[in-house]
Scaffold this active site. Structure first.
Site, short mmCIF file in Angstrom:
data_model
loop_
_atom_site.label_atom_id
_atom_site.label_comp_id
_atom_site.label_asym_id
_atom_site.label_seq_id
_atom_site.Cartn_x
_atom_site.Cartn_y
_atom_site.Cartn_z
N ASP A 245 0.85 -1.19 0.00
CA ASP A 245 0.00 0.00 0.00
C ASP A 245 0.89 1.24 0.00
OD1 ASP A 245 -3.07 0.73 0.58
OD2 ASP A 245 -1.78 2.19 1.59
N ILE A 246 0.62 2.17 -0.93
CA ILE A 246 1.42 3.40 -1.00
C ILE A 246 1.09 4.29 0.19
CG2 ILE A 246 1.91 5.46 -2.37
CD1 ILE A 246 1.16 3.88 -4.86
N ASN A 253 -2.95 12.91 -3.44
CA ASN A 253 -4.11 13.35 -4.22
C ASN A 253 -4.57 14.73 -3.80
OD1 ASN A 253 -4.44 11.21 -6.02
ND2 ASN A 253 -5.73 10.04 -4.62
N ASP A 262 -2.63 9.57 -10.25
CA ASP A 262 -2.61 8.52 -11.26
C ASP A 262 -1.21 8.31 -11.82
OD1 ASP A 262 -5.31 8.16 -10.93
OD2 ASP A 262 -5.89 9.23 -12.77
N GLU A 288 -4.77 2.57 -4.06
CA GLU A 288 -3.32 2.52 -3.99
C GLU A 288 -2.82 1.19 -3.44
OE1 GLU A 288 -4.70 4.49 -0.08
OE2 GLU A 288 -5.37 4.25 -2.15
#
Length: 377
Positions: A245-246, A253, A262, A288
């Site tokens: 997971d980022i 965002n 994106d 993500e």
């Protein structure tokens, strides 16, 4: 792209041509023997036998070339090479058949004239039926029998013979029109089939691939995961799952916009593709969150792979119009080394380990504990 599609169509046409003519191995030898027997009406037996022997050799040569072509499974780039080889091998066969006009035709002898013309009318008809998939080879195959059909009556020079020549020319023109019409229909069919195949491949990609990153999507990952878990249980092989997971992706965002987010997702995905093994299943599960399924992989190599992925992402610099983003990620590692665990259970353990990595400060790897049943045991 257009040239590539055209080359593929021409290769398919050559394959159809070869498939059609492979039937010659059953029909051409007995026809050769029959014609050789009939030739003895005008030439000595040894000459008829000589012609038959040379023709049978020519048949054997071009049939061998056809089989080599099929065994080679050539690519579109080699189409020209194989077309020339096939044209030469089959051309010798057509020349040998058309040489009947030299062996059998006796000037002023009506029966020999009719025999020679009948043989070549049949040869032209068979050529149109069998050679029409490939336009270039159709023309080259028709050349020798065309000359042999119209040559003898022209040589006689009588009015009747000239009429036979005109009849032969009209017949050849008619057969050529038929052959070209069939060729056009075959080409159109091949083009449509090629387009349909491309559409099917595109639809399959859409079903299995994530539209943004090009990685496998959640549905394909779930299907692959269930299959690999069953295989791991059957053969008692370990199976590793990495849940990735980022970190702080919502902040990316909010700070840079969703289009920038994106771009970060695509950049991270490219890093994953460079690091993850080809036989592993790499997927974007949504947002993500990513996952890597690693068949036949125990804890130590799985943890090492997770660390390589973490380090590779931490070195990434996404230079966007809005600024530079240096993403990191948290990784949870779960191992299924005994049968009986479901995919949802394995993914849940991987998720919990990944959340534990976030709780420990993010940008790190955490290994999930074994399933509860094993701990009790």
């Amino acid at each position: 792209m257009q040239d590539a599609h055209g080359a593929d169509v021409r290769l398919h046409q050559l394959k159809l041509y070869v498939d059609n003519h492979l039937h010659d191995r059953y029909l051409a030898p007995p026809l050769t023997v029959v014609v050789a027997v009939l030739l003895t009406a005008w030439v000595p037996v040894w000459q008829a036998a000589l012609w038959a022997g040379l023709e049978l050799l020519a048949i054997a040569v071009y049939i061998a070339v056809y089989f080599r072509f099929r065994q080679a499974s050539p690519e579109a780039q080699s189409n020209g090479h194989w077309t020339r080889r096939i044209a030469l091998a089959h051309g010798v066969h057509m020349a040998m058949w058309s040489s009947i006009v030299v062996w059998a035709y006796v000037p002023g002898n009506a029966s020999s004239l009719m025999f020679a013309m009948l043989v070549h009318v049949g040869l032209i008809s068979l050529t149109v039926v069998m050679s029409n998939p490939h336009r270039q080879l159709l023309f080259s195959d028709l050349l020798a029998p065309t000359v042999a059909l119209v040559g003898p009556p022209l040589h006689d020079g009588t009015l009747f013979s000239l009429g036979l020549t005109a009849l032969g020319v009209f017949y050849i023109a008619l057969m050529l029109m038929v052959g070209l019409k069939i060729h056009a229909s075959t080409t159109e069919t091949l083009v449509l089939r090629q387009r349909n195949d491309a559409l099917i491949r595109e639809l399959e990609q859409q079903v299995r691939r994530d539209g943004l990153t090009g990685l496998s999507n959640r549905a394909h990952f779930i299907a692959t995961g269930r299959f690999e878990l069953e295989r791991a249980a059957r053969y008692r092989h370990p199976l590793a799952l990495l849940m990735l997971d980022i970190d702080h992706f919502k902040r990316i965002n909010d700070s840079y916009g969703h289009l920038a987010g994106d771009e970060v997702l695509k950049a991270v995905s490219r890093v994953f593709e460079d690091v993850v093994r080809a036989n592993d299943c790499l997927a974007r599960l949504g947002g993500e969150e990513f996952a890597v399924l690693m068949p036949e992989t125990a804890l130590d190599p799985a943890s090492a792979a997770a660390e390589r992925l973490r380090v590779a992402v931490s070195r990434l610099r996404c230079e966007l119009q809005e600024g530079v983003v240096t993403p990191t990620m948290s990784v949870g590692v779960a191992i299924a080394d005994e049968g009986g665990e479901s995919l949802s259970s394995l993914m849940r353990r991987g998720d919990l380990a990944m959340y534990e990595a976030k709780a420990q400060g993010r940008n790190c790897v955490v290994v999930a504990p074994a399933p509860a049943a094993r701990l009790v045991a």
